[in-house]
Design a protein around this motif. Structure first.
Motif, mmCIF file in Angstrom:
data_model
loop_
_atom_site.group_PDB
_atom_site.id
_atom_site.type_symbol
_atom_site.label_atom_id
_atom_site.label_comp_id
_atom_site.label_asym_id
_atom_site.label_seq_id
_atom_site.Cartn_x
_atom_site.Cartn_y
_atom_site.Cartn_z
ATOM 1 N N VAL A 31 -7.272 -12.711 5.652
ATOM 2 C CA VAL A 31 -5.848 -12.342 5.680
ATOM 3 C C VAL A 31 -5.694 -10.875 6.074
ATOM 4 C CG1 VAL A 31 -3.791 -12.042 4.248
ATOM 5 C CG2 VAL A 31 -5.168 -14.118 4.029
ATOM 6 N N GLN A 32 -6.528 -10.005 5.540
ATOM 7 C CA GLN A 32 -6.438 -8.575 5.875
ATOM 8 C C GLN A 32 -6.614 -8.340 7.374
ATOM 9 O OE1 GLN A 32 -9.449 -6.804 3.396
ATOM 10 N NE2 GLN A 32 -8.062 -6.518 1.650
ATOM 11 N N GLU A 33 -7.489 -9.107 7.989
ATOM 12 C CA GLU A 33 -7.773 -8.917 9.414
ATOM 13 C C GLU A 33 -6.721 -9.557 10.318
ATOM 14 O OE1 GLU A 33 -10.467 -7.063 10.743
ATOM 15 O OE2 GLU A 33 -10.405 -6.437 8.638
ATOM 16 N N SER A 34 -5.760 -10.292 9.725
ATOM 17 C CA SER A 34 -4.783 -11.008 10.555
ATOM 18 C C SER A 34 -3.723 -10.081 11.132
ATOM 19 C CB SER A 34 -4.108 -12.115 9.732
ATOM 20 O OG SER A 34 -3.344 -11.556 8.675
ATOM 21 N N GLN B 144 -4.435 -9.065 16.799
ATOM 22 C CA GLN B 144 -4.393 -10.324 17.527
ATOM 23 C C GLN B 144 -5.614 -11.210 17.271
ATOM 24 O OE1 GLN B 144 -1.865 -11.556 19.193
ATOM 25 N NE2 GLN B 144 -2.980 -13.427 19.696
ATOM 26 N N LYS B 145 -6.797 -10.622 17.409
ATOM 27 C CA LYS B 145 -8.024 -11.407 17.248
ATOM 28 C C LYS B 145 -8.128 -11.937 15.815
ATOM 29 C CE LYS B 145 -12.929 -11.236 18.446
ATOM 30 N NZ LYS B 145 -14.057 -10.406 18.933
ATOM 31 N N PHE C 149 -7.439 -16.270 11.629
ATOM 32 C CA PHE C 149 -6.685 -16.727 10.462
ATOM 33 C C PHE C 149 -6.012 -18.068 10.762
ATOM 34 C CE2 PHE C 149 -2.328 -16.839 8.620
ATOM 35 C CZ PHE C 149 -2.666 -17.066 7.297
ATOM 36 N N ASP C 150 -5.438 -18.183 11.957
ATOM 37 C CA ASP C 150 -4.760 -19.421 12.335
ATOM 38 C C ASP C 150 -5.751 -20.575 12.466
ATOM 39 O OD1 ASP C 150 -2.078 -20.368 12.896
ATOM 40 O OD2 ASP C 150 -2.848 -20.892 14.883
#
Length: 931
Positions: A467-470, A473-474, A479-480
């Protein structure tokens, strides 16, 4: 008629035959007799004073009857004695005791074991000193060379040690030493017995005393340890298991005894961790977690890590006989069996900062070597952190790269290992987490269901990072992919995968919160699809995922398009279940979260939900009084869940619930619930009382004195530690009522204050943060609405109260408490003088007082004390404060320029009860109460 002496009692032949016949029919699998009628007949016989004598006679003397009948008589005797022993005549008690002692040497081990069980029950009920013949009989048997007698006595002794170990560590009239001191040398001697049964029973008995550590064992510790070392490689797996259990208990409670031998013990445990018997290996594996939990020096284990970690990973692979392998083959079309439905326990609503966390890591239903090894790796990763990665990762990578269907268990264990170290090794894993998650995502579609399920769990363990990295864009794309992968698995055809995917989604929901909004529609569609296809067990988990989603996105859910997807299927399930169906529990919890999330948007669904909750509470209260008339047994959990859903409605609808409350008998039902003896009902009832006080106090008003009386009783109880969750919510509810009814609270103010002050003064002993915080807030609220009653006593509680206030986060409740502080200082400024430093620290604990009015009041209080404390007294007070505290106090303008005119000075001094005193041509300020 006087009872005959015990020795004179003799069974009547007819009664003997009839009881034996009933027992024979009772235990026979081929008997056509009605077992319930037989049971009722046996219960009827239990009313006769000498019925238990018959049972003792059959157990000990019915040589012509089968062992099964004699054992059945003994087991029935045991159950009867639990209820009737203390009311039996001494003669009958003595007869039964006299018949049991010869059974210790019975030729059949089942009879010996049954007698030992009954003996333990009698000792529990009558104590050891009430049966002096027993100790002598046991010693005689132990000292004989007859194996039957030794085993029978040892079996009885081991059961006493297991059930009531403390009775052997007490003084007994007529004995020079405590029984444990008499028995220990004999038990140590049996450690060397050639008979496995004696070694096992003796070692198991001594192990029961590690926690109690009587003086006799403490003084014999060296002999005990040497005996353990001698048994370490015993041929019997049961004995090796007990040796490991002893080391685990010692490292938990008496680690100092093992310190000189720690290296040897750890080496031994490491070897036994590879034992061919899984139960022995499991007991050994417990050692690593126990060592870490005891917070002993990590360096003692460091040298073992390179050899230990591969062993743990090896043991994390599924065993061939693991029941999960069979469960994993179950298709969704197979109906759940009753034994598949694990008991579930609702957690009552709790107002405060302490909250229990669910064990979301319970990925295996039964505790076994696999689960224990994963837990050990988890705790080792938290102790040693990234230090274990150079050993761990090559093994994990080797297992993950193994190809072929025959290697799937190794691949699964490697994925489990990554999840186990997700928390402890996050820093070392972080640079490669994106690639790792990218590797895990395809495993969600693996052909093996247990790899799919463990991949769901492991991904959820990294959900915070995902979640933190969402934010870029990448990261959002990954996350998606995770989200869509879990949603696919939610609709898996395998029950085990469905369960893991739903649990993992709930974890991701908690972390992602509003980040889920763009995907809310598709998440709801998948969850509703699951709702339509899941069997009963997994339905509970999907309800939890829906409720967690509502908690996570809150008001975002209140869109017509979303409600059209969500509510019809849930309402359909709601209507399918009866008011006494336990499957209603998780659905009630789900509705609670939805009601809170939707707020006023839930009003269109509120009336039938509200009315059903009322009906459930009412019907359960009837069932408690008369379950036969109600048609179903009483189950308090229905009441708890219904109360919590009503709390959710009150929180969500706010004053919109008023019309529903006004047309119901909720007030009377709630008062009954507040008076209930069940702690969880009381906890939820007082939570609802506080919630209703916030939004519709008027409907509580007719019974306000009764509500206050029952709430105060929860704070004034000698069982406060046992009922602390009830007291916490009752305390909070009193505060909520106080700010609404204001002066009407005055009749109970002194009583409540007398309860709250000791709680604050003994907060460390109670060790409950929420009760301390709520006590501080409620005391402040009482001071706000009735300052004239509370302020005369403030010097007795200011210090502990201010300490508690300084620990509370900024919120509206803390504002109320500080309004109470300011109100008391206005009336009795001297009451806070001795605790001024603590008051300053409490004021400095604010990040920001949002209320301008309260901010000004606090400024006036501080300025008033600064004006009052002359001749360096104020500076002395400030010097006692830490620099960060003094810096925070600057926002209240303590270093501001001196007050410029008499009017400004007057406003500040008036806060402290100073009055103008005119003399001659000028004005003097005097404070009558204190100065």
């Amino acid at each position: 008629m006087e009872a005959p002496p015990a020795a004179a009692w003799q069974p009547q032949e007819e009664g003997f035959r009839e009881i034996c016949g009933l027992l024979e029919h009772q235990i026979s699998p081929t008997s056509t007799a009605d077992k319930s009628q037989i049971w009722q007949q046996l219960q009827h016989f239990s009313q006769f004073p000498d019925f238990n004598n018959y049972l003792a006679f059959i157990l000990s003397r019915a040589e012509g009857k089968s062992v099964e009948i004699r054992q059945a008589a003994g087991l029935l005797l045991k159950n009867n004695l639990r209820n009737a022993y203390k009311t039996m005549t001494p003669a009958n008690q003595q007869y039964i005791k006299s018949e049991l002692l010869p059974c210790l040497g019975a030729a059949d081990r089942h009879l010996r074991s049954t007698a030992g069980t009954i003996i333990s029950v009698i000792v529990q009920l009558g104590g050891i000193s009430g049966w002096p013949e027993l100790l002598q009989a046991v010693i005689t048997c132990l000292d004989s060379n007859d194996l039957n007698h030794m085993e029978g006595a040892m079996d009885a002794l081991s059961k006493i040690c297991e059930d009531i170990p403390q009775v052997l560590d007490t003084d007994v009239p007529g004995l020079s030493d405590r029984p444990i001191k008499i028995f220990l040398p004999r038990l140590f001697q049996f450690f060397q017995s050639p008979h496995t049964s004696l070694r096992k029973l003796a070692l198991g008995s001594v192990n029961q005393y590690i926690m109690l550590m009587p003086a006799a064992l403490y003084e014999s510790m060296n002999q005990y340890l040497q005996s353990l070392f001698a048994l370490a490689n015993d041929q019997a797996a049961e004995v090796r298991k007990l040796v490991c259990a002893a080391f685990v208990q010692l490292i938990e409670v008496q680690p100092s005894f093992l310190e000189p031998h720690l290296r040897s013990v750890a080496e031994y445990i490491l070897q036994v961790n590879k034992d061919g018997d899984d139960e022995v290996a499991l007991e050994a594996c417990e050692f690593w977690s126990a060592y870490c939990d005891a917070q002993l020096p990590p360096e003692n284990l460091r040298e073992f890590l390179p050899r230990l970690i591969p062993v743990l990973l090896s043991n994390m692979a599924y065993a061939d006989d693991d029941e999960s392998l069979a469960e994993a083959e179950e298709d969704e079309s197979l109906p759940d069996r009753d034994q598949d439905l694990k008991p579930r326990f609702h957690t009552s609503r709790f107002h405060g900062s302490d909250s229990a966390e669910d064990d979301d890591d319970d990925i295996v239903n039964v505790w076994n070597l696999r689960k224990c090894s994963a837990a050990a790796l988890d705790i080792l990763s938290n102790v040693f952190g990234d230090e274990i990665l150079p050993t761990l990762m090559p093994v994990v990578q080797a297992k993950l790269s193994a190809s072929g269907d025959e290697s799937w268990k190794d691949r699964e264990a490697a994925v489990l290992a990554l999840g186990a170290v997700a928390e402890g090794c996050i820093n070392g894993l972080h640079p490669n987490l994106s690639q790792m998650v990218g590797f895990l995502i395809p495993l969600l579609d693996d052909k093996f269901p247990l790899i799919r399920s463990i991949s769901c769990w492991t991904i959820s363990r990294f959900s915070k990072y995902i979640v933190q990295e969402s934010g870029h864009q990448k990261g959002y794309e990954q996350f998606d992919k995770v989200l869509m992968g879990l949603l696919r698995r939610i609709l898996d055809s395998n029950k085990r995968v469905q369960e893991a995917a739903c649990s993992a989604l709930a974890t991701v929901e908690e972390e992602a919160a509003e980040e889920l909004t763009p995907r809310l529609e598709i998440i709801l569609q998948h969850l509703m699809c699951a709702l339509g296809k899941y069997q009963r067990r997994n339905l509970r988990i999907v309800y939890d995922a829906i409720g967690t989603l509502a908690d996570a996105v809150g008001a975002e859910l209140n869109q017509p398009a979303y409600l059209e997807i969500l509510m019809p299927p849930l309402i359909a399930k709601w209507q399918q279940l009866s008011n006494s169906d336990k499957d209603l529990f998780p659905l009630l919890e789900c509705f609670t979260s939805i009601a809170q999330a939707l707020g006023a948007g839930f009003s269109q669904f509120a009336e039938p939900v509200f009315q059903r909750c009322i009906a459930i509470i009412h019907s359960q209260q009837l069932a408690k009084a008369d379950p036969v008339a109600a048609g179903f047994p009483y189950d308090k959990e229905f009441i708890v869940c219904s109360l919590d859903l009503l709390s959710g409605l009150a929180e969500g609808l706010g004053s919109g619930i008023e019309s529903l409350v006004s047309q119901s008998n909720l007030r009377d039902l709630l008062l009954q619930c507040c008076m209930d003896d069940a702690y969880d009902i009381g906890q939820s009832a007082f939570a609802l009382l506080g919630d209703l006080a916030r939004v519709c106090t008027v409907h509580l008003h007719p019974r306000l004195p009764e509500f206050l009386d029952v709430a105060v009783k929860q704070l004034n109880t000698p069982k406060l530690k046992e009922t602390i969750s009830v007291a916490n919510n009752a305390c909070w509810a009193i505060g909520e009522l106080a700010v609404k009814v204001r002066q009407e609270i005055s009749p109970v103010v002194m009583t409540v204050m007398s309860c709250l002050v000791p709680i604050l003064q003994h907060s460390e002993e109670l060790n409950n943060k929420s009760l301390t915080e709520n006590s501080a807030i409620t005391l402040g609220r009482l001071a706000w609405v009735c300052p004239e009653l509370v302020s005369p006593h403030m010097e007795h509680f200011m210090q502990s109260w201010c300490i508690a206030l300084s620990m509370i986060h900024d919120d509206i409740e803390k504002e109320d408490a500080f309004r109470g502080l300011c109100a008391m200082v206005r009336i009795n400024p001297s009451g806070a003088l001795s605790s001024l430093v603590f008051m300053c620290k409490a004021i400095a604990s604010w990040h920001e007082i949002r209320s301008p009015e309260l901010h000004n009041e606090v400024c006036q209080v501080l300025h008033g004390y600064k004006q009052m404390l002359r001749n360096g007294a104020w500076d002395q007070c400030m010097s006692a404060l830490e620099p960060p505290v003094k810096e925070k106090l600057l926002k209240y303008q303590l270093e501001a320029a001196p007050l410029q005119n008499l009017e400004q000075i007057g406003r500040v001094l008036a806060v402290f009860g100073f009055r103008k005193w005119r003399y001659g041509g000028g004005v003097k300020w005097c404070n009558f109460p204190s100065f």
